[in-house]
Write an enzyme that holds these catalytic residues in place. Structure first.
Site, mmCIF file in Angstrom:
data_model
loop_
_atom_site.group_PDB
_atom_site.id
_atom_site.type_symbol
_atom_site.label_atom_id
_atom_site.label_comp_id
_atom_site.label_asym_id
_atom_site.label_seq_id
_atom_site.Cartn_x
_atom_site.Cartn_y
_atom_site.Cartn_z
ATOM 1 N N LYS A 172 0.642 -1.218 0.004
ATOM 2 C CA LYS A 172 -0.055 0.161 -0.007
ATOM 3 C C LYS A 172 0.729 1.390 0.150
ATOM 4 O O LYS A 172 1.787 1.433 0.720
ATOM 5 C CB LYS A 172 -0.823 -0.205 1.362
ATOM 6 C CG LYS A 172 -1.886 -1.505 1.131
ATOM 7 C CD LYS A 172 -3.008 -0.793 0.073
ATOM 8 C CE LYS A 172 -4.187 -2.002 0.378
ATOM 9 N NZ LYS A 172 -5.314 -1.551 -0.648
ATOM 10 N N LYS A 203 -14.356 -6.833 -6.432
ATOM 11 C CA LYS A 203 -14.742 -7.167 -5.126
ATOM 12 C C LYS A 203 -16.137 -7.280 -4.842
ATOM 13 O O LYS A 203 -16.993 -6.329 -5.202
ATOM 14 C CB LYS A 203 -14.299 -6.166 -3.995
ATOM 15 C CG LYS A 203 -12.965 -5.703 -4.339
ATOM 16 C CD LYS A 203 -12.388 -4.494 -3.317
ATOM 17 C CE LYS A 203 -10.951 -4.332 -3.476
ATOM 18 N NZ LYS A 203 -10.562 -3.128 -2.783
HETATM 19 MG MG LIG Z 1 -7.239 -1.516 -3.962
#
Ligand SMILES: [Mg+2]
EC number: 5.1.1.-
Length: 340
Positions: A156, A254
């Protein structure tokens, strides 16, 4: 026939940080749908970026769950859910779609992936996320993940120290495949500068470098990027895929943001028809929600399904992991059970 639900607050093993926030607590709402002697289960994993939280989930469940009666009529369920709320509440729609699918699969005595006629080929190996923290802590996470057998790390970024983070993690895990997710935090010029660093560190792909609405910026970046660009925050539902095809090489699906496993399948097929690659990702979810994505994962080029691995108190068990490699369940339904 009854539909019931309960919310539990799940906790990550360590605080989970991305460019926008850091959290340790994740309220998740579990739906139970009893029908014809079986119980189908679903999970709502709300995310504030898509306008959801515990309160919106609990408020949307009564009107939406009223449409869950015939688990076999998937078209009618989808139509009723989107008639009630044309936009929003994707994690609730997901939980209800999951519950309907599992009720059908249990009645048929099949795992959901077989019920849907999906690929039985091995699930691609999942990445394991190194979340944003102080640099020594990120380095520690990377070493520990590598020692535990995770061979693909998702880093990240979106901080003021992205270059040292990436260089440190590359040195800490020299053999690992690295993927980068900037979570929409970079500017156009910053993203262009970072491309050279990503390439030098051997990064495999770049997820959502720029703000969700900046498709022009992504299209421009894509023209000069040596790595594939993957849309995550820019993808809200399947209707947005055609607009993304010029700006991105791939989409991150997702189930919690798309409205369920069937919606993710529709989205995957649309993306394929437009020549895009497909990643299957997740929110922080229990093994119930993750299992639903594992059932779909044979159709993905890349998999990022570590959501339950990051939890300290996953209420479900039954998924088998070897490092980042998960085995597709063979039991009827989703193939996970509540922990005793
Ligand atoms: Mg992402």
């Amino acid at each position: 026939m009854t539909v019931s639900w309960n919310t539990r607050v799940l906790h990550t093993k360590s605080p989970f940080g991305i460019a926008r926030w850091t959290h340790s607590e994740y309220p998740r709402t579990f739906v139970h749908f009893e029908h014809g002697g079986v119980t189908g289960r679903g999970e709502a994993a709300p995310n504030a970026f898509y306008g959801e939280n515990r309160a919106t989930v609990e408020a949307a469940l009564p009107p939406l769950s009223a449409h869950l009666h015939d688990p076999w009529d998937w078209e009618a369920l989808e139509a009723a859910l989107s008639r009630t709320f044309p936009h929003g509440h994707p994690s609730v729609k997901c939980a209800l779609e999951m519950a309907a699918l599992e009720a059908c699969a249990l009645e048929a005595g099949l795992p959901v992936w077989k019920l849907l006629g999906l690929s039985s080929k091995a699930v691609p190996e999942s990445s394991y996320t190194i979340s944003i923290a102080e640099l020594p802590e990120m380095e520690r996470q990377a070493r520990e993940a590598t020692a535990q057998g995770y061979r693909i790390l998702k880093v990240k970024l979106g901080t003021d120290r992205d270059v040292p983070i990436l260089e440190t993690l590359r040195a800490a895990a020299p053999q690992a495949t690295l993927r980068v997710d900037a979570n929409a935090a970079w500017t156009r010029s910053q993203a262009k500068r970072m491309l050279a660093v990503l390439e030098a560190c051997g990064v495999e792909l770049l997820e959502q470098p720029l703000p969700a609405a900046d498709l022009e910026g992504h299209a421009e970046l894509r023209r000069v990027s040596p790595l594939p660009l993957v849309a995550d925050e820019s993808l809200h539902d399947r209707s947005t895929v055609p607009a993304l095809a010029r700006a991105f090489d791939a989409v991150n699906l997702k189930i919690a943001k798309l409205g369920g496993p069937l919606q993710a399948l529709h989205t995957a097929r649309t993306a394929r028809a437009l020549g895009m690659n497909v990643m299957i990702g997740c929110m922080i979810e229990s093994s119930l929600g993750i299992s639903a994505s594992v059932h779909l994962a044979g159709l993905a080029d890349w998999v990022d399904l570590d959501g339950a691995l990051l939890l300290a108190d996953d209420p479900y068990e039954g998924l088998e992991w070897q490092g980042g490699q998960v085995t597709r369940p063979t039991q009827a339904g989703w193939g996970v059970r509540e922990r005793a």
